[in-house]
Enzyme design. Sequence first.
Site, PDB file in Angstrom:
ATOM      1  CE  LYS A 118     -28.428  20.045  24.345  1.00  0.00           C
ATOM      2  NZ  LYS A 118     -27.201  19.237  24.134  1.00  0.00           N
TER       3      LYS A 118
HETATM    4  P1  NAD Z   1     -27.903  18.842  13.254  1.00  0.00           P
HETATM    5  O1  NAD Z   1     -29.112  19.710  13.297  1.00  0.00           O
HETATM    6  O2  NAD Z   1     -26.647  19.356  12.664  1.00  0.00           O
HETATM    7  O3  NAD Z   1     -28.253  17.454  12.516  1.00  0.00           O
HETATM    8  C1  NAD Z   1     -29.372  16.686  12.809  1.00  0.00           C
HETATM    9  C2  NAD Z   1     -29.573  15.712  11.652  1.00  0.00           C
HETATM   10  O4  NAD Z   1     -30.628  14.794  11.944  1.00  0.00           O
HETATM   11  C3  NAD Z   1     -29.985  16.417  10.343  1.00  0.00           C
HETATM   12  O5  NAD Z   1     -29.264  15.814   9.286  1.00  0.00           O
HETATM   13  C4  NAD Z   1     -31.465  16.083  10.234  1.00  0.00           C
HETATM   14  O6  NAD Z   1     -31.933  16.123   8.895  1.00  0.00           O
HETATM   15  C5  NAD Z   1     -31.460  14.693  10.801  1.00  0.00           C
HETATM   16  N1  NAD Z   1     -32.775  14.173  11.161  1.00  0.00           N
HETATM   17  C6  NAD Z   1     -33.808  14.814  11.760  1.00  0.00           C
HETATM   18  N2  NAD Z   1     -34.860  13.978  11.851  1.00  0.00           N
HETATM   19  C7  NAD Z   1     -34.472  12.804  11.326  1.00  0.00           C
HETATM   20  C8  NAD Z   1     -35.102  11.533  11.121  1.00  0.00           C
HETATM   21  N3  NAD Z   1     -36.356  11.328  11.521  1.00  0.00           N
HETATM   22  N4  NAD Z   1     -34.408  10.537  10.535  1.00  0.00           N
HETATM   23  C9  NAD Z   1     -33.145  10.734  10.146  1.00  0.00           C
HETATM   24  N5  NAD Z   1     -32.489  11.902  10.302  1.00  0.00           N
HETATM   25  C10 NAD Z   1     -33.155  12.901  10.878  1.00  0.00           C
HETATM   26  O7  NAD Z   1     -27.658  18.359  14.761  1.00  0.00           O
HETATM   27  P2  NAD Z   1     -26.328  17.732  15.382  1.00  0.00           P
HETATM   28  O8  NAD Z   1     -25.614  18.820  16.077  1.00  0.00           O
HETATM   29  O9  NAD Z   1     -25.632  16.890  14.372  1.00  0.00           O
HETATM   30  O10 NAD Z   1     -26.967  16.820  16.533  1.00  0.00           O
HETATM   31  C11 NAD Z   1     -27.404  15.491  16.293  1.00  0.00           C
HETATM   32  C12 NAD Z   1     -27.486  14.754  17.618  1.00  0.00           C
HETATM   33  O11 NAD Z   1     -26.196  14.760  18.247  1.00  0.00           O
HETATM   34  C13 NAD Z   1     -28.437  15.384  18.655  1.00  0.00           C
HETATM   35  O12 NAD Z   1     -28.989  14.347  19.452  1.00  0.00           O
HETATM   36  C14 NAD Z   1     -27.507  16.232  19.498  1.00  0.00           C
HETATM   37  O13 NAD Z   1     -28.039  16.503  20.792  1.00  0.00           O
HETATM   38  C15 NAD Z   1     -26.304  15.312  19.556  1.00  0.00           C
HETATM   39  N6  NAD Z   1     -25.039  15.969  19.908  1.00  0.00           N
HETATM   40  C16 NAD Z   1     -24.568  17.021  19.166  1.00  0.00           C
HETATM   41  C17 NAD Z   1     -23.347  17.601  19.503  1.00  0.00           C
HETATM   42  C18 NAD Z   1     -22.730  18.706  18.695  1.00  0.00           C
HETATM   43  O14 NAD Z   1     -21.566  19.047  18.965  1.00  0.00           O
HETATM   44  N7  NAD Z   1     -23.398  19.259  17.703  1.00  0.00           N
HETATM   45  C19 NAD Z   1     -22.629  17.120  20.608  1.00  0.00           C
HETATM   46  C20 NAD Z   1     -23.132  16.037  21.335  1.00  0.00           C
HETATM   47  C21 NAD Z   1     -24.335  15.475  20.949  1.00  0.00           C
END
Ligand code: NAD
Length: 425
Positions: A118
């Site tokens: 990561k």
């Molecule tokens: P992103 O930055 O696209 O989205 C994150 C979202 O969370 C945003 O909408 C943000 O406004 C919201 N957020 C932040 N603080 C918040 C709060 N206190 N309450 C509610 N919403 C809040 O990120 P992402 O890529 O969608 O990742 C989200 C999660 O999924 C993370 O834990 C990431 O590690 C995990 N993840 C992502 C992927 C991927 O392919 N992008 C794959 C596996 C896991």
Amino acid sequence: MTVMVPSRTPAQITPGRQALDSALHQLAQAAEHLGLDEGMHAMLATPRRSLTVSVPVRREDGRMDVVQGYRVQHNITRGPAKGGIRFHPATDIHEVTALAMWMTWKCALVGIPYGGAKGGVAVDPATLTTRELERLTRRYVNEILPLIGPEKDIPAPDVGTDEQTMAWIMDTYSVNAGYSVPGVVTGKPTTLGGSLGRAGATSRGVQIVALAALGRSPEGTTVAVQGFGKVGSLAAQFLADAGCKVVAVSDATGAVYRAAGLDVAGLRAWTAESGGVRGYRHADALSHEELLELDVDVLVPAALEGVITAGNAARIRARLIVEGANGPTTPEADEILAAQGATVVPDILANAGGVIVSYLEWVQNTQAYSWSAGEVELKLRDLMESAYGEVRTLAAERGLTLRQAAHVIGVGRVAEAHRMRGLYP
Ligand code: NAD
């Protein structure tokens, strides 16, 4: 199972430290269940390589800011390290280590030949202009350049990064190499070798396991989604497409609720235009806490770690929790939810669709070939469903939660790979 996590003073308990303690607790449970010896447990509890870098960024007004960046390779025994890059102000070395460790178990669980890694930069991308963000990305990549490469360590998007970030990384690496190296990152734009289906892959995987765990027709099933970014917004869309009623979603700007079901496509269009869900006219406003505690059938946390804790778990009414985010539930909350009879489909299974299609993207890049969207989705579905089946079967056989079973499988495969390779020298 009783597992000791070292006690810490309040000043030591950052969100990142909490995430790492959760990851270590889950590993300790799996190690105990598998009967791993202390040396193997210690090796799996520590990252093979951690790099902390200082990243100078030239701001538009000529000032120079310096931010901290990290790249952690937790394990490289089963193949190259693989894991996203996060741009978030609260990220630190502990959080990045926890996320790298979860990547290791996730890749082993779904049977793809990668270790776990990561990266993170402690910055709020919303405070930077696009040019500042590009300079920051390129400089961070230069600082971690010795670690990454298509055969060594392959980044991907995570919180606060996207396909544009991946395009800059691919370009920076390629310029240094002297030729185009598309396989150095995944989640790229399709024009640079990105895979069809990668943008929605994590969310598609969430949908696949949510429907499998639901075990009945999705028609009318109520869903709340925390986080409306890359994972949460498309998970909401795909669950709505399958017939579920998505009644609430939240993001950093606020939360919205509509008992009759939200128009998810309309809300995505609103968010793209306004920058967040707050102010959406066709729904009522809700607090962040209220969203988590809604009386819904399915809760999808898809934002950040540590949001379901000992402090609120008893008030969570959803019977099925599908973890789109990494590490949203603390070990204490896990116990409370299990005692309440709730099922948690754990992160390393539920959000594995992203790394599965990242793997497919890397395979296509290394073969200079591309598959159709349909082929990619079939392979994704196959790997997700078989991993879900294995986890469910082991959990039922051994009286484990789905999280415990997923960790026993993932950790067990990595330990076995170590045993077969032996210890050098
Ligand atoms: P992103 O930055 O696209 O989205 C994150 C979202 O969370 C945003 O909408 C943000 O406004 C919201 N957020 C932040 N603080 C918040 C709060 N206190 N309450 C509610 N919403 C809040 O990120 P992402 O890529 O969608 O990742 C989200 C999660 O999924 C993370 O834990 C990431 O590690 C995990 N993840 C992502 C992927 C991927 O392919 N992008 C794959 C596996 C896991």
